[in-house]
Design a protein around this motif. Structure first.
Motif, PDB file in Angstrom:
ATOM      1  N   GLY A 142      -4.231  14.547 -51.188  1.00 36.73           N
ATOM      2  CA  GLY A 142      -5.068  14.934 -52.315  1.00 36.73           C
ATOM      3  C   GLY A 142      -4.718  15.947 -53.275  1.00 36.73           C
ATOM      4  N   LYS A 143      -3.456  16.580 -53.101  1.00 38.11           N
ATOM      5  CA  LYS A 143      -2.897  17.618 -53.718  1.00 38.11           C
ATOM      6  C   LYS A 143      -1.518  17.305 -54.233  1.00 38.11           C
ATOM      7  N   GLU A 144      -1.177  18.166 -55.169  1.00 39.40           N
ATOM      8  CA  GLU A 144      -0.111  18.085 -55.901  1.00 39.40           C
ATOM      9  C   GLU A 144       0.951  18.566 -54.782  1.00 39.40           C
ATOM     10  N   ARG A 145       2.321  18.216 -55.017  1.00 36.75           N
ATOM     11  CA  ARG A 145       3.383  18.663 -54.195  1.00 36.75           C
ATOM     12  C   ARG A 145       3.721  20.074 -54.762  1.00 36.75           C
ATOM     13  N   GLU A 146       3.854  21.179 -53.842  1.00 36.03           N
ATOM     14  CA  GLU A 146       4.058  22.339 -54.094  1.00 36.03           C
ATOM     15  C   GLU A 146       5.473  22.901 -53.432  1.00 36.03           C
ATOM     16  N   PHE A 147       6.069  23.803 -54.041  1.00 38.10           N
ATOM     17  CA  PHE A 147       7.092  24.720 -53.467  1.00 38.10           C
ATOM     18  C   PHE A 147       6.696  25.383 -52.343  1.00 38.10           C
ATOM     19  N   VAL A 148       7.646  25.307 -51.429  1.00 35.09           N
ATOM     20  CA  VAL A 148       7.502  26.186 -50.068  1.00 35.09           C
ATOM     21  C   VAL A 148       8.491  27.327 -49.802  1.00 35.09           C
ATOM     22  N   ALA A 149       9.646  26.967 -50.042  1.00 28.05           N
ATOM     23  CA  ALA A 149      10.835  27.946 -49.852  1.00 28.05           C
ATOM     24  C   ALA A 149      11.955  27.525 -50.577  1.00 28.05           C
ATOM     25  N   ALA A 150      12.834  28.447 -50.676  1.00 24.51           N
ATOM     26  CA  ALA A 150      14.153  28.090 -51.122  1.00 24.51           C
ATOM     27  C   ALA A 150      15.207  28.819 -50.473  1.00 24.51           C
ATOM     28  N   ILE A 151      16.459  28.255 -50.597  1.00 29.75           N
ATOM     29  CA  ILE A 151      17.602  29.124 -50.082  1.00 29.75           C
ATOM     30  C   ILE A 151      18.921  29.006 -51.071  1.00 29.75           C
ATOM     31  N   SER A 152      19.501  30.053 -51.455  1.00 33.08           N
ATOM     32  CA  SER A 152      20.619  29.926 -52.368  1.00 33.08           C
ATOM     33  C   SER A 152      21.706  29.088 -51.725  1.00 33.08           C
ATOM     34  N   TRP A 153      22.608  28.669 -52.364  1.00 34.10           N
ATOM     35  CA  TRP A 153      23.851  27.817 -51.968  1.00 34.10           C
ATOM     36  C   TRP A 153      24.530  28.342 -50.740  1.00 34.10           C
ATOM     37  N   ASN A 154      24.580  29.834 -50.511  1.00 34.92           N
ATOM     38  CA  ASN A 154      25.193  30.493 -49.435  1.00 34.92           C
ATOM     39  C   ASN A 154      24.391  31.026 -48.431  1.00 34.92           C
ATOM     40  N   GLY A 155      23.230  30.659 -48.534  1.00 37.07           N
ATOM     41  CA  GLY A 155      22.302  31.464 -47.604  1.00 37.07           C
ATOM     42  C   GLY A 155      21.926  32.926 -47.785  1.00 37.07           C
ATOM     43  N   GLY A 156      22.437  33.174 -48.751  1.00 36.39           N
ATOM     44  CA  GLY A 156      22.346  34.872 -48.875  1.00 36.39           C
ATOM     45  C   GLY A 156      21.028  35.365 -49.395  1.00 36.39           C
ATOM     46  N   SER A 157      20.205  34.462 -50.073  1.00 35.60           N
ATOM     47  CA  SER A 157      18.996  34.745 -50.724  1.00 35.60           C
ATOM     48  C   SER A 157      18.059  33.457 -50.482  1.00 35.60           C
ATOM     49  N   THR A 158      16.865  34.029 -50.122  1.00 38.04           N
ATOM     50  CA  THR A 158      15.684  33.143 -49.736  1.00 38.04           C
ATOM     51  C   THR A 158      14.566  33.622 -50.489  1.00 38.04           C
ATOM     52  N   ASN A 159      13.569  32.514 -50.640  1.00 40.59           N
ATOM     53  CA  ASN A 159      12.227  32.685 -51.587  1.00 40.59           C
ATOM     54  C   ASN A 159      11.093  31.863 -50.798  1.00 40.59           C
ATOM     55  N   TYR A 160       9.815  32.412 -50.613  1.00 38.89           N
ATOM     56  CA  TYR A 160       8.898  31.707 -50.093  1.00 38.89           C
ATOM     57  C   TYR A 160       7.769  31.830 -50.871  1.00 38.89           C
ATOM     58  N   ILE A 161       6.587  30.877 -50.568  1.00 36.17           N
ATOM     59  CA  ILE A 161       5.415  31.251 -51.254  1.00 36.17           C
ATOM     60  C   ILE A 161       4.630  32.203 -50.386  1.00 36.17           C
ATOM     61  N   ASP A 162       3.682  32.857 -51.059  1.00 32.52           N
ATOM     62  CA  ASP A 162       2.964  33.844 -50.025  1.00 32.52           C
ATOM     63  C   ASP A 162       2.459  33.438 -48.846  1.00 32.52           C
ATOM     64  N   SER A 163       1.904  32.276 -48.871  1.00 30.38           N
ATOM     65  CA  SER A 163       1.161  31.638 -47.638  1.00 30.38           C
ATOM     66  C   SER A 163       1.963  31.522 -46.598  1.00 30.38           C
ATOM     67  N   VAL A 164       3.122  31.281 -46.609  1.00 34.01           N
ATOM     68  CA  VAL A 164       4.154  31.157 -45.510  1.00 34.01           C
ATOM     69  C   VAL A 164       5.018  32.256 -45.304  1.00 34.01           C
ATOM     70  N   LYS A 165       5.125  33.469 -45.761  1.00 34.15           N
ATOM     71  CA  LYS A 165       5.843  34.553 -45.563  1.00 34.15           C
ATOM     72  C   LYS A 165       5.496  35.213 -44.273  1.00 34.15           C
ATOM     73  N   GLY A 166       6.612  35.335 -43.530  1.00 26.34           N
ATOM     74  CA  GLY A 166       6.482  36.002 -42.066  1.00 26.34           C
ATOM     75  C   GLY A 166       6.369  34.943 -41.212  1.00 26.34           C
ATOM     76  N   ARG A 167       6.141  33.682 -41.498  1.00 21.47           N
ATOM     77  CA  ARG A 167       5.789  32.488 -40.693  1.00 21.47           C
ATOM     78  C   ARG A 167       6.940  31.384 -40.764  1.00 21.47           C
ATOM     79  N   PHE A 168       7.219  31.305 -41.630  1.00 18.29           N
ATOM     80  CA  PHE A 168       8.308  30.205 -42.248  1.00 18.29           C
ATOM     81  C   PHE A 168       9.780  30.801 -42.240  1.00 18.29           C
ATOM     82  N   THR A 169      10.794  30.199 -42.075  1.00 19.60           N
ATOM     83  CA  THR A 169      12.279  30.855 -42.476  1.00 19.60           C
ATOM     84  C   THR A 169      12.946  29.521 -42.902  1.00 19.60           C
TER      85      THR A 169
END
Length: 119
Positions: A42-69
Motif C-alpha cells: 500500500g505504499k510507494e517504493r522508497e529509497f533505502v541505501a546507496a553505494i558509490s561505484w567503488n564502495g567508498g561512499s554510502t548513504n542511508y535513509i534515517d530509519s535504517v542507519k546503524g542497522r543496515f549496511t
C-alpha cells in the motif's frame, strides 16, 4: 538486456538479520553507483541505501542507519548486498536493487525479494 535478480529475503522475527543479494546479468554495473529500494504494501517504493561505484561512499535513509549496511563486490557478478540487522516489523517490504537514480538512469526493475518481519 540487463536483468537484476534480488535474493535472500525471508521471514524473520523482530531483531533478526538477513543479507540480501543483487545479481546482474546481461550487463555490468561495476562503474555504477547502486542502490536498494523497498516497497511496503500500500505504499510507494522508497529509497533505502546507496553505494558509490567503488564502495567508498554510502548513504542511508534515517530509519535504517546503524542497522543496515550496503556493500558491493565488483569482482563478482553479484553486484551489491544489503546486510540488515535488528529488523523491525516496519522493515517488511519487497526489496529491489537498481542503479542509483542520483547518477544513472534506472534499469528495468527485477522481481524483488520479500522481507517479512514478524512482531
Amino acid at each position: 538486456q540487463v536483468h537484476l535478480v534480488e535474493s535472500g529475503g525471508g521471514l524473520v522475527q523482530t531483531g533478526g538479520s538477513l543479507r540480501l543479494s543483487c545479481a546482474a546479468s546481461g550487463g555490468t554495473f561495476t562503474n555504477y553507483a547502486m542502490a536498494w529500494f523497498r516497497q511496503a504494501p500500500g505504499k510507494e517504493r522508497e529509497f533505502v541505501a546507496a553505494i558509490s561505484w567503488n564502495g567508498g561512499s554510502t548513504n542511508y535513509i534515517d530509519s535504517v542507519k546503524g542497522r543496515f549496511t550496503i556493500s558491493r563486490d565488483n569482482a563478482k557478478n553479484t553486484v551489491v548486498y544489503l546486510h540488515m540487522n535488528s529488523l523491525k516489523p516496519d522493515d517488511t517490504a519487497v526489496y529491489y536493487c537498481n542503479a542509483d537514480p542520483s547518477y544513472h538512469d534506472i534499469v528495468p526493475w527485477g522481481l524483488g525479494t520479500q522481507v517479512t518481519v514478524s512482531a
